[in-house]
Design a protein around this motif. Structure first.
Motif, PDB file in Angstrom:
ATOM      1  N   ALA A   8       0.813  -1.218   0.000  1.00 19.97           N
ATOM      2  CA  ALA A   8       0.000   0.000   0.000  1.00 19.97           C
ATOM      3  C   ALA A   8       0.841   1.260   0.000  1.00 19.97           C
ATOM      4  O   ALA A   8       0.409   2.293  -0.488  1.00 19.97           O
ATOM      5  CB  ALA A   8      -0.922   0.007   1.219  1.00 19.97           C
ATOM      6  N   SER A   9       2.060   1.207   0.533  1.00 18.36           N
ATOM      7  CA  SER A   9       2.876   2.410   0.581  1.00 18.36           C
ATOM      8  C   SER A   9       3.368   2.831  -0.796  1.00 18.36           C
ATOM      9  O   SER A   9       3.829   3.941  -0.971  1.00 18.36           O
ATOM     10  CB  SER A   9       4.079   2.179   1.495  1.00 18.36           C
ATOM     11  OG  SER A   9       4.887   1.124   0.987  1.00 18.36           O
ATOM     12  N   ALA A  11       1.356   2.869  -3.437  1.00 15.68           N
ATOM     13  CA  ALA A  11       0.186   3.227  -4.224  1.00 15.68           C
ATOM     14  C   ALA A  11       0.338   4.619  -4.815  1.00 15.68           C
ATOM     15  O   ALA A  11       0.956   5.495  -4.224  1.00 15.68           O
ATOM     16  CB  ALA A  11      -1.075   3.160  -3.369  1.00 15.68           C
ATOM     17  N   GLY A  12      -0.255   4.793  -5.979  1.00 17.71           N
ATOM     18  CA  GLY A  12      -0.251   6.095  -6.620  1.00 17.71           C
ATOM     19  C   GLY A  12       0.845   6.281  -7.645  1.00 17.71           C
ATOM     20  O   GLY A  12       0.940   7.337  -8.261  1.00 17.71           O
ATOM     21  N   GLN A  94      -2.526   1.280  -7.914  1.00 15.21           N
ATOM     22  CA  GLN A  94      -3.244   2.538  -7.724  1.00 15.21           C
ATOM     23  C   GLN A  94      -4.138   2.526  -6.490  1.00 15.21           C
ATOM     24  O   GLN A  94      -4.717   3.552  -6.142  1.00 15.21           O
ATOM     25  CB  GLN A  94      -4.104   2.834  -8.963  1.00 15.21           C
ATOM     26  CG  GLN A  94      -3.356   2.750 -10.285  1.00 15.21           C
ATOM     27  CD  GLN A  94      -2.195   3.717 -10.365  1.00 15.21           C
ATOM     28  OE1 GLN A  94      -2.280   4.824  -9.849  1.00 15.21           O
ATOM     29  NE2 GLN A  94      -1.105   3.304 -11.007  1.00 15.21           N
ATOM     30  N   SER A  96      -4.725   2.619  -2.682  1.00  7.86           N
ATOM     31  CA  SER A  96      -3.990   3.050  -1.493  1.00  7.86           C
ATOM     32  C   SER A  96      -4.530   2.436  -0.211  1.00  7.86           C
ATOM     33  O   SER A  96      -3.841   2.458   0.810  1.00  7.86           O
ATOM     34  CB  SER A  96      -4.048   4.585  -1.373  1.00  7.86           C
ATOM     35  OG  SER A  96      -5.387   5.027  -1.275  1.00  7.86           O
ATOM     36  N   ASN A  97      -5.735   1.884  -0.256  1.00  3.40           N
ATOM     37  CA  ASN A  97      -6.341   1.318   0.939  1.00  3.40           C
ATOM     38  C   ASN A  97      -5.829  -0.106   1.146  1.00  3.40           C
ATOM     39  O   ASN A  97      -5.991  -0.969   0.280  1.00  3.40           O
ATOM     40  CB  ASN A  97      -7.875   1.325   0.802  1.00  3.40           C
ATOM     41  CG  ASN A  97      -8.559   0.995   2.121  1.00  3.40           C
ATOM     42  OD1 ASN A  97      -8.336  -0.064   2.689  1.00  3.40           O
ATOM     43  ND2 ASN A  97      -9.388   1.910   2.596  1.00  3.40           N
ATOM     44  N   ARG A 101      -6.692  -3.891  -0.783  1.00  2.00           N
ATOM     45  CA  ARG A 101      -5.617  -4.741  -1.318  1.00  2.00           C
ATOM     46  C   ARG A 101      -5.665  -6.132  -0.707  1.00  2.00           C
ATOM     47  O   ARG A 101      -5.475  -7.134  -1.401  1.00  2.00           O
ATOM     48  CB  ARG A 101      -4.260  -4.088  -1.041  1.00  2.00           C
ATOM     49  CG  ARG A 101      -3.968  -2.887  -1.932  1.00  2.00           C
ATOM     50  CD  ARG A 101      -2.627  -2.266  -1.547  1.00  2.00           C
ATOM     51  NE  ARG A 101      -2.246  -1.287  -2.551  1.00  2.00           N
ATOM     52  CZ  ARG A 101      -1.124  -1.337  -3.268  1.00  2.00           C
ATOM     53  NH1 ARG A 101      -0.296  -2.323  -3.093  1.00  2.00           N
ATOM     54  NH2 ARG A 101      -0.853  -0.406  -4.155  1.00  2.00           N
ATOM     55  N   ASP A 182      -2.635   2.042   8.093  1.00  2.76           N
ATOM     56  CA  ASP A 182      -3.154   2.502   6.806  1.00  2.76           C
ATOM     57  C   ASP A 182      -3.151   4.024   6.774  1.00  2.76           C
ATOM     58  O   ASP A 182      -3.752   4.662   7.639  1.00  2.76           O
ATOM     59  CB  ASP A 182      -4.575   1.970   6.618  1.00  2.76           C
ATOM     60  CG  ASP A 182      -5.086   2.202   5.203  1.00  2.76           C
ATOM     61  OD1 ASP A 182      -4.387   2.912   4.445  1.00  2.76           O
ATOM     62  OD2 ASP A 182      -6.161   1.682   4.867  1.00  2.76           O
TER      63      ASP A 182
END
Length: 229
Positions: A8-9, A11-12, A94, A96-97, A101, A182
């Protein structure tokens, strides 16, 4: 290796098509997609033959229509699942949550494990029925053998997908056990303390002098004297 819970880290980030295609999980999933097409397309196109002395078409695997139907069903569902999971794999960076995931990884793990078992059953059924097929006249032998072979190959690819999903799932659980929070739900970060800001001045700056227009004896005014004429 992905950092953070289920990656998650990270993401984006921008989507890199070439890096995505070169990932082992993507390669194996594309192979599974191709193998499923070979199985259900071959059975659908060449799996039903019209033997001698029979008016209706029958499955080439010992005239067992259930064997052909099972192979077609498993192949079509595997084909659709590969398409869905390839899209999710591309969209995964993409998200982030961490909870979303985790849900995707869990579904991938469960489905891949179940379909590995289904492909094993399909291979056993087709191989068994083919071994009991005595009349091969008019039957596309190469097509039947290709279906059995690619059913076995599908066992291997879906087992690898199960391993990839399990590794990613364990990595995410390990990151959560290490205290990952999170970012979307992190309410523990306090507001900046007042010491981080300069104090508001309560008095004039050093060296300040009284305005020259202010009366010096404002607190004790002189008594009023009428003008003399």
């Amino acid at each position: 290796m992905e950092s953070g819970a289920y990656g998650a880290s990270l993401a984006g980030g921008d989507f890199d098509f070439m890096s995505f295609i070169k990932q082992p999980q993507t390669i194996v999933r594309i192979l599974s997609w191709i193998f499923s097409i070979v199985v259900f397309a071959t059975i659908t196109g060449e799996g039903y033959v019209n033997p001698s002395l029979l008016p209706d078409t029958k499955c080439m695997f010992n005239r067992n229509d259930s064997a052909c139907g099972f192979g077609v069903g498993i192949g079509i569902l595997a084909f659709l699942a590969c398409v869905v999971f390839i899209i999710l794999d591309a969209y995964f960076p993409q998200i982030s949550n961490a909870k979303e995931r985790k849900n995707i990884v869990t579904v991938d793990l469960v489905f891949s494990g179940v379909w590995t078992l289904f492909w094993f059953i399909c291979f056993c059924v087709l191989a068994n029925q083919w071994s009991h097929t005595t009349e091969v006249a008019g039957i596309p032998v190469d097509a039947a053998r290709a279906v059995v072979a690619f059913s076995f190959f599908s066992i291997v690819t879906w087992a690898l997908l199960t391993t990839f999903a399990y590794t990613r799932y364990r990595r995410g659980v390990s990151d959560l056990d290490q205290g990952y929070t999170d970012p979307a739900k992190d309410y523990s970060t306090p507001y900046p303390s007042t010491s981080a800001y300069p104090p508001y001045p309560t008095s004039g700056p050093e060296g300040y002098q009284q305005s020259p227009f202010t009366p010096q004896n404002q607190e004790h005014p002189a008594p009023y004297q009428p003008p003399s004429y």
